[in-house]
Design a protein around this motif. Structure first.
Motif, PDB file in Angstrom:
ATOM      1  N   HIS A   1      -3.354  11.603  -6.679  1.00 43.14           N
ATOM      2  CA  HIS A   1      -4.376  10.595  -6.386  1.00 43.14           C
ATOM      3  C   HIS A   1      -4.246  10.198  -4.909  1.00 43.14           C
ATOM      4  O   HIS A   1      -3.045  10.203  -4.376  1.00 43.14           O
ATOM      5  CB  HIS A   1      -4.122   9.307  -7.149  1.00 43.14           C
ATOM      6  CG  HIS A   1      -5.216   8.264  -7.116  1.00 43.14           C
ATOM      7  ND1 HIS A   1      -5.327   7.564  -5.965  1.00 43.14           N
ATOM      8  CD2 HIS A   1      -5.961   8.032  -8.158  1.00 43.14           C
ATOM      9  CE1 HIS A   1      -6.476   6.544  -6.293  1.00 43.14           C
ATOM     10  NE2 HIS A   1      -6.746   6.904  -7.699  1.00 43.14           N
ATOM     11  N   GLU A   2      -5.163   9.924  -4.311  1.00 43.99           N
ATOM     12  CA  GLU A   2      -5.196   9.776  -2.977  1.00 43.99           C
ATOM     13  C   GLU A   2      -4.610   8.394  -2.259  1.00 43.99           C
ATOM     14  O   GLU A   2      -4.180   8.308  -1.084  1.00 43.99           O
ATOM     15  CB  GLU A   2      -6.647   9.800  -2.111  1.00 43.99           C
ATOM     16  CG  GLU A   2      -7.603   8.632  -2.810  1.00 43.99           C
ATOM     17  CD  GLU A   2      -9.331   8.722  -2.323  1.00 43.99           C
ATOM     18  OE1 GLU A   2      -9.297   9.581  -1.420  1.00 43.99           O
ATOM     19  OE2 GLU A   2      -9.799   7.780  -2.562  1.00 43.99           O
ATOM     20  N   ASN A   3      -4.597   7.627  -3.174  1.00 46.93           N
ATOM     21  CA  ASN A   3      -3.963   6.232  -2.955  1.00 46.93           C
ATOM     22  C   ASN A   3      -2.437   6.245  -3.133  1.00 46.93           C
ATOM     23  O   ASN A   3      -1.951   5.060  -3.088  1.00 46.93           O
ATOM     24  CB  ASN A   3      -4.707   5.123  -3.624  1.00 46.93           C
ATOM     25  CG  ASN A   3      -6.082   4.960  -2.850  1.00 46.93           C
ATOM     26  OD1 ASN A   3      -6.362   5.260  -1.726  1.00 46.93           O
ATOM     27  ND2 ASN A   3      -6.839   4.206  -3.612  1.00 46.93           N
ATOM     28  N   VAL A   4      -1.895   7.260  -3.639  1.00 47.22           N
ATOM     29  CA  VAL A   4      -0.473   7.139  -4.130  1.00 47.22           C
ATOM     30  C   VAL A   4       0.214   8.342  -3.147  1.00 47.22           C
ATOM     31  O   VAL A   4      -0.231   9.421  -2.909  1.00 47.22           O
ATOM     32  CB  VAL A   4      -0.362   7.726  -5.515  1.00 47.22           C
ATOM     33  CG1 VAL A   4       1.191   8.131  -5.833  1.00 47.22           C
ATOM     34  CG2 VAL A   4      -1.058   6.876  -6.496  1.00 47.22           C
ATOM     35  N   GLN A   5       1.364   7.890  -2.513  1.00 48.80           N
ATOM     36  CA  GLN A   5       1.960   8.641  -1.531  1.00 48.80           C
ATOM     37  C   GLN A   5       3.256   9.234  -2.164  1.00 48.80           C
ATOM     38  O   GLN A   5       3.769  10.345  -1.447  1.00 48.80           O
ATOM     39  CB  GLN A   5       2.457   7.930  -0.327  1.00 48.80           C
ATOM     40  CG  GLN A   5       3.257   6.527  -0.576  1.00 48.80           C
ATOM     41  CD  GLN A   5       3.286   5.819   0.874  1.00 48.80           C
ATOM     42  OE1 GLN A   5       2.035   5.761   1.788  1.00 48.80           O
ATOM     43  NE2 GLN A   5       4.485   5.275   1.104  1.00 48.80           N
ATOM     44  N   LEU A   6       3.853   8.769  -3.099  1.00 47.06           N
ATOM     45  CA  LEU A   6       5.027   9.536  -3.803  1.00 47.06           C
ATOM     46  C   LEU A   6       5.057   9.058  -5.361  1.00 47.06           C
ATOM     47  O   LEU A   6       4.760   8.042  -5.856  1.00 47.06           O
ATOM     48  CB  LEU A   6       6.288   8.704  -3.260  1.00 47.06           C
ATOM     49  CG  LEU A   6       7.613   8.944  -3.806  1.00 47.06           C
ATOM     50  CD1 LEU A   6       8.052  10.554  -3.378  1.00 47.06           C
ATOM     51  CD2 LEU A   6       8.635   7.967  -3.157  1.00 47.06           C
ATOM     52  N   VAL A   7       5.413  10.347  -5.935  1.00 48.75           N
ATOM     53  CA  VAL A   7       5.573  10.182  -7.485  1.00 48.75           C
ATOM     54  C   VAL A   7       7.039  10.470  -7.685  1.00 48.75           C
ATOM     55  O   VAL A   7       7.431  11.712  -7.209  1.00 48.75           O
ATOM     56  CB  VAL A   7       4.493  10.830  -8.349  1.00 48.75           C
ATOM     57  CG1 VAL A   7       4.568  10.687  -9.839  1.00 48.75           C
ATOM     58  CG2 VAL A   7       3.252  10.287  -7.905  1.00 48.75           C
ATOM     59  N   LYS A   8       7.684   9.687  -8.783  1.00 44.29           N
ATOM     60  CA  LYS A   8       9.014  10.323  -9.123  1.00 44.29           C
ATOM     61  C   LYS A   8       9.024  10.357 -10.650  1.00 44.29           C
ATOM     62  O   LYS A   8       8.842   9.277 -11.444  1.00 44.29           O
ATOM     63  CB  LYS A   8      10.129   9.376  -8.586  1.00 44.29           C
ATOM     64  CG  LYS A   8      10.401   9.867  -7.014  1.00 44.29           C
ATOM     65  CD  LYS A   8      11.402   8.827  -6.500  1.00 44.29           C
ATOM     66  CE  LYS A   8      12.892   9.083  -6.940  1.00 44.29           C
ATOM     67  NZ  LYS A   8      13.800   8.392  -6.354  1.00 44.29           N
TER      68      LYS A   8
ATOM     69  N   ILE B   1       3.474  -4.431  -0.584  1.00 48.41           N
ATOM     70  CA  ILE B   1       3.619  -5.321  -1.762  1.00 48.41           C
ATOM     71  C   ILE B   1       2.176  -5.571  -1.947  1.00 48.41           C
ATOM     72  O   ILE B   1       1.986  -5.938  -3.089  1.00 48.41           O
ATOM     73  CB  ILE B   1       4.582  -6.239  -1.079  1.00 48.41           C
ATOM     74  CG1 ILE B   1       6.197  -5.897  -1.261  1.00 48.41           C
ATOM     75  CG2 ILE B   1       4.131  -7.571  -2.075  1.00 48.41           C
ATOM     76  CD1 ILE B   1       6.806  -7.265  -0.638  1.00 48.41           C
ATOM     77  N   GLU B   2       1.346  -6.201  -1.069  1.00 47.06           N
ATOM     78  CA  GLU B   2       0.033  -6.466  -1.570  1.00 47.06           C
ATOM     79  C   GLU B   2      -0.857  -5.449  -2.302  1.00 47.06           C
ATOM     80  O   GLU B   2      -1.543  -5.840  -3.197  1.00 47.06           O
ATOM     81  CB  GLU B   2      -0.821  -6.932  -0.089  1.00 47.06           C
ATOM     82  CG  GLU B   2      -2.211  -7.596  -0.490  1.00 47.06           C
ATOM     83  CD  GLU B   2      -1.981  -8.965  -1.251  1.00 47.06           C
ATOM     84  OE1 GLU B   2      -2.902  -9.094  -2.161  1.00 47.06           O
ATOM     85  OE2 GLU B   2      -0.864  -9.707  -1.159  1.00 47.06           O
ATOM     86  N   ALA B   3      -0.848  -4.282  -2.014  1.00 47.27           N
ATOM     87  CA  ALA B   3      -1.253  -3.372  -2.570  1.00 47.27           C
ATOM     88  C   ALA B   3      -0.917  -3.199  -4.101  1.00 47.27           C
ATOM     89  O   ALA B   3      -1.424  -2.984  -5.042  1.00 47.27           O
ATOM     90  CB  ALA B   3      -1.480  -1.944  -1.941  1.00 47.27           C
ATOM     91  N   GLY B   4       0.426  -3.273  -4.179  1.00 45.96           N
ATOM     92  CA  GLY B   4       1.225  -3.299  -5.530  1.00 45.96           C
ATOM     93  C   GLY B   4       0.659  -4.536  -6.319  1.00 45.96           C
ATOM     94  O   GLY B   4       0.300  -4.494  -7.714  1.00 45.96           O
ATOM     95  N   ARG B   5       0.264  -5.706  -5.688  1.00 47.71           N
ATOM     96  CA  ARG B   5       0.059  -6.878  -6.506  1.00 47.71           C
ATOM     97  C   ARG B   5      -1.322  -6.830  -6.886  1.00 47.71           C
ATOM     98  O   ARG B   5      -1.988  -6.783  -8.038  1.00 47.71           O
ATOM     99  CB  ARG B   5       0.000  -8.206  -5.677  1.00 47.71           C
ATOM    100  CG  ARG B   5       1.437  -8.742  -5.247  1.00 47.71           C
ATOM    101  CD  ARG B   5       1.502 -10.199  -4.751  1.00 47.71           C
ATOM    102  NE  ARG B   5       2.587 -10.708  -4.344  1.00 47.71           N
ATOM    103  CZ  ARG B   5       3.122 -10.580  -3.212  1.00 47.71           C
ATOM    104  NH1 ARG B   5       2.281 -10.199  -2.099  1.00 47.71           N
ATOM    105  NH2 ARG B   5       4.436 -11.273  -2.800  1.00 47.71           N
ATOM    106  N   GLN B   6      -2.086  -6.150  -5.972  1.00 44.80           N
ATOM    107  CA  GLN B   6      -3.689  -5.856  -6.343  1.00 44.80           C
ATOM    108  C   GLN B   6      -3.800  -4.921  -7.560  1.00 44.80           C
ATOM    109  O   GLN B   6      -4.660  -5.057  -8.304  1.00 44.80           O
ATOM    110  CB  GLN B   6      -4.445  -5.330  -4.993  1.00 44.80           C
ATOM    111  CG  GLN B   6      -4.678  -6.567  -4.029  1.00 44.80           C
ATOM    112  CD  GLN B   6      -5.380  -5.814  -2.951  1.00 44.80           C
ATOM    113  OE1 GLN B   6      -5.890  -4.756  -2.791  1.00 44.80           O
ATOM    114  NE2 GLN B   6      -5.431  -6.634  -1.855  1.00 44.80           N
TER     115      GLN B   6
END
Length: 389
Positions: A277-284, A316-321
């Motif tokens: 996904h283009e809006n995700v920069q890291l996955v673990k 943080i704001e992106a996480g809240r949204q």
């Protein structure tokens, strides 16, 4: 029952003896105490010349069945069951540590465990030294003459890092330390730390062992001599698991393998989707090849578990949204439920930590932890996709 029986068979067929009613499913023993045949029976029971139930704070048929199952599934000699996972963690340390003792622990531990190490154990002059997940080579430099316990979670909460259990086991053996492992995220189905040298294994049974968000529970299993000390402490301090919750958890173990298999299948698909996904920069996720400890995870785990951690671009704001846009996934502090759950640690569970402390344990501003449930994976992914859009 043969010790050679497979995991699923042990989880289903380990039961207390049937009563005179010959019930097929284990009955509930909702009693606070048990009666004695006569004065000599009572004396011998309290003198521990007989192995029998006296009071449900000590043992109960339902809690004993639950403990017996966990012991078989973990390859442990004995155990004790608790009202919560944290009562298991605290009681294990309180029973085995004395004033002046020292603990070496991974820094990436559950928040309440961190509070135990930093706020409460120091009241009894018990100190803790931390190492980071990528600093296992520094563990030996932290060991002191008064160090008694080496402690870790793997996978860690919430960043899903993996620690090499075999390496930890070798260090503990070399320095004559007790290795205590929190195996909550993996469950006995995916990982058995005792095989790699752990002396004690702790679970919050509230999570995947229950698996449906119904009851609280905890358990510590391991070497019999250590469990004896833990049992004596616990029966006097009173953190025992209730018989009803033990009954629920014992029944839950009968389906653990089936449920966790599906959790893992769904989680891997979710992790692969997020990685693209283009809006995700890291996955673990432990069984993604991109995970920094992928090789270790493959060595000691059967599958990757149900927790996926990922970092959203925008902090943080992106996480809240993201959380506010979710429609299917629940917003909850629990995990290991049939229902998928999303948590944004930086604005919730770890919001009291400053940014430097959060980053030290792998919690970036945009980190999201998803406990992948048993809904159809396409529906989980669709909700994540629209919330990330």
């Amino acid at each position: 029952m043969s010790k050679e029986n497979h995991f699923e068979t042990q989880a289903i067929r380990t039961q207390m003896e049937r009563s005179q009613y010959l019930e097929h499913s284990t009955p509930l023993h909702l009693t606070s105490s048990f009666v004695f045949e006569d004065a000599e029976d009572m004396r011998a029971s309290f003198a521990e010349e007989k192995e029998r139930n006296i009071y449900s704070r000590f043992t109960n048929p339902n809690t004993s069945e639950f403990v017996d199952k966990i012991c078989k599934l973990e390859g442990a000699e004995a155990g004790y069951a608790y009202a919560t996972g944290m009562s298991a963690v605290f009681s294990t340390f309180a029973a085995l540590l004395n004033a002046g003792d020292h603990v070496v622990s991974c820094r990436s531990v559950f928040g309440s465990t961190h509070s135990l190490f930093t706020k409460f154990l120091p009241k009894w002059n018990i100190e803790t030294s931390y190492f980071k997940v990528n600093e296992i080579d520094k563990i030996e430099s932290l060991i002191q003459p008064n160090t008694k316990i080496l402690y870790a979670e793997t996978p860690t909460n919430p960043a899903v890092d993996i620690l090499d259990l075999e390496l930890l086991g070798n260090i503990a053996k070399k320095h004559n330390l007790l290795l205590v492992i929190d195996n909550c995220f993996a469950t006995p189905y995916l990982q058995n730390p005792i095989k790699f040298g752990a002396d004690l294994v702790i679970h919050s049974a509230t999570k995947l062992i229950d698996g449906q968000g119904r009851v609280l529970g905890g358990v510590t299993v391991g070497k019999a001599d250590l469990i004896r000390e833990i049992y004596l402490f616990s029966r006097n301090t009173g953190p025992a698991l209730s018989p009803f919750n033990a009954w629920v958890l014992s029944k839950s173990l009968e389906t653990l393998s089936v449920r966790v298999d599906r959790h893992c299948e769904n989680a891997l698909k979710v992790a692969e989707f997020l990685e693209s996904h283009e809006n995700v920069q890291l996955v673990k996720y432990p069984f993604l090849k991109s995970h920094p400890q992928y090789g270790i995870a493959k060595k000691q785990m059967k599958k990757g578990g149900n927790i996926v951690a990922f970092e959203i671009k925008g902090g943080i704001e992106a996480g809240r949204q993201f959380l506010n846009k979710l429609q299917l996934l629940s917003l909850s502090a629990n995990l290991g439920d049939t229902r998928s759950i999303a948590t944004h640690p930086a604005s919730t569970t770890h919001s009291k930590l400053n940014e430097a402390d959060r980053l030290e344990v792998g919690i970036s501003d945009g980190l999201v932890r998803v406990s992948v449930g048993l809904e159809h994976y396409e529906d989980i992914i669709a909700d994540l996709n629209q919330a990330l859009g």
